[in-house]
Enzyme design. Structure first.
Site, PDB file in Angstrom:
ATOM      1  N   LYS A 146      39.600  39.321  34.247  1.00  0.00           N
ATOM      2  CA  LYS A 146      40.414  39.794  35.410  1.00  0.00           C
ATOM      3  C   LYS A 146      40.313  38.618  36.323  1.00  0.00           C
ATOM      4  O   LYS A 146      39.424  37.949  36.839  1.00  0.00           O
ATOM      5  CB  LYS A 146      39.500  40.687  36.038  1.00  0.00           C
ATOM      6  N   THR A 163      35.372  47.281  44.260  1.00  0.00           N
ATOM      7  CA  THR A 163      36.036  48.262  45.053  1.00  0.00           C
ATOM      8  C   THR A 163      35.154  49.612  44.971  1.00  0.00           C
ATOM      9  O   THR A 163      35.187  50.323  46.034  1.00  0.00           O
ATOM     10  CB  THR A 163      37.402  48.810  44.528  1.00  0.00           C
ATOM     11  N   TYR A 186      35.379  38.396  34.986  1.00  0.00           N
ATOM     12  CA  TYR A 186      35.894  38.651  36.432  1.00  0.00           C
ATOM     13  C   TYR A 186      35.640  37.591  37.221  1.00  0.00           C
ATOM     14  O   TYR A 186      34.440  37.167  37.458  1.00  0.00           O
ATOM     15  CB  TYR A 186      35.069  39.982  36.934  1.00  0.00           C
TER      16      TYR A 186
END
Length: 294
Positions: A164, A47, A136
């Site tokens: 994550k 992001t 992740y």
């Protein structure tokens, strides 16, 4: 073990009109997040447009955000790479800067097999043995899935503290929970799947929507944890249109547009990402008005 909390915000990176990083706005945004439901600010993840940031820009962002949220929130640094050597160097640098942990994405494009993935993350963890690492898994971006069995092996390494999980696969998250110790932390990588993943043992979310509704996400997770399932479900269903709207096109295009609607001077995205088109912009406006965010 560091407690990263329930709501981790994958923070966007603000840019100026000339495309350079706007560190002043980054500091203000990070402080705002810390005051509005964010337990940990994740800097320079997907992001945050990490693929188009230089390491020098990233290290500066780590320092700026760390200072901005001092005493209010923790900071996690996106230090992943598809080069193990590069990821090790970045993680060591981030630890020296003083952030509280590192987010390590599955190596993208080169698609290593499971043993290669294990050795990659093992090497990073061992090179910074007292520094917390959050795995992740996002196969839609990396082209490779980190299997639950490999996650279970990695969970045996003391400073690999969680994952994550952004595969979008509830069965995978359930299997990760089944195979790992209870102290191993699972975070949803998708806002829309936070509540379902809580039901199978997740701790919280690495969120995009928390730029806008961080307090509400905290309320949802706390309600679930307190056994108020209907309250949590009501919050989830009310926010669900926003969760989906923020991913109607490539993240972080929509959330940057949403922040602009809220008056934040975050700038555009860096190429090859582009501005939100009229259809995306209109859809966001409708959803945000319904939630009284405009």
């Amino acid at each position: 073990m560091v407690n990263f909390g329930r709501v981790l915000t994958a923070m966007i990176t603000p840019f100026k009109e000339d495309g350079s990083v706007n560190y002043d706005v980054a500091a203000k945004l990070a402080a705002h997040l810390a005051n509005n439901g964010t337990d940990t600010v994740v800097v320079c993840g997907t992001t945050g447009e990490s693929p188009t940031l230089s390491w020098e820009e990233e290290y500066q962002l780590f320092s700026v955000v760390l200072e901005a949220v001092a005493g209010k929130a923790l900071v996690m640094a996106g230090c992943g790479s598809n080069s193990t050597k590069e990821a090790i160097a970045a993680t060591q640098k981030a630890a020296k800067i003083g952030v509280h942990g590192a987010l390590q994405v599955v190596p993208y494009y080169n698609r290593p097999p499971q043993e290669g993935l294990y050795q990659h993350f093992q090497a990073i963890a061992q090179a910074s043995a007292d520094f917390p690492i959050l795995l992740y898994n996002v196969p839609g971006r990396t082209g490779q899935n980190l299997s639950p069995e490999t996650v279970a092996r990695l969970a045996e390494i003391k400073n690999i503290v969680g994952i994550k999980e952004a595969s979008g696969n509830l069965d995978q998250a359930s299997e990760v929970r089944r195979l790992t110790p209870k102290e191993f932390q699972i975070y949803s990588g998708d806002d829309s799947l936070t509540l379902p993943l809580l039901a199978v043992g997740a701790k919280g979310v690495v969120s995009v929507a928390s730029h806008l509704v961080g307090n509400e996400l905290q309320q949802m997770i706390q309600a679930f944890s307190s056994g108020e399932i209907s309250v949590a479900t009501d919050i989830h269903l009310r926010l669900f249109p926003l969760f989906k709207a923020l991913f109607v096109t490539t993240n972080p295009i929509p959330v940057k547009k949403a922040l602009q609607h809220r008056g934040w001077q975050v700038g555009s995205t860096r190429p090859p990402l582009c501005e939100a088109d009229a259809k995306v912009t209109q859809h966001l406006e409708v959803v945000m008005k319904e939630l009284h965010l405009l």
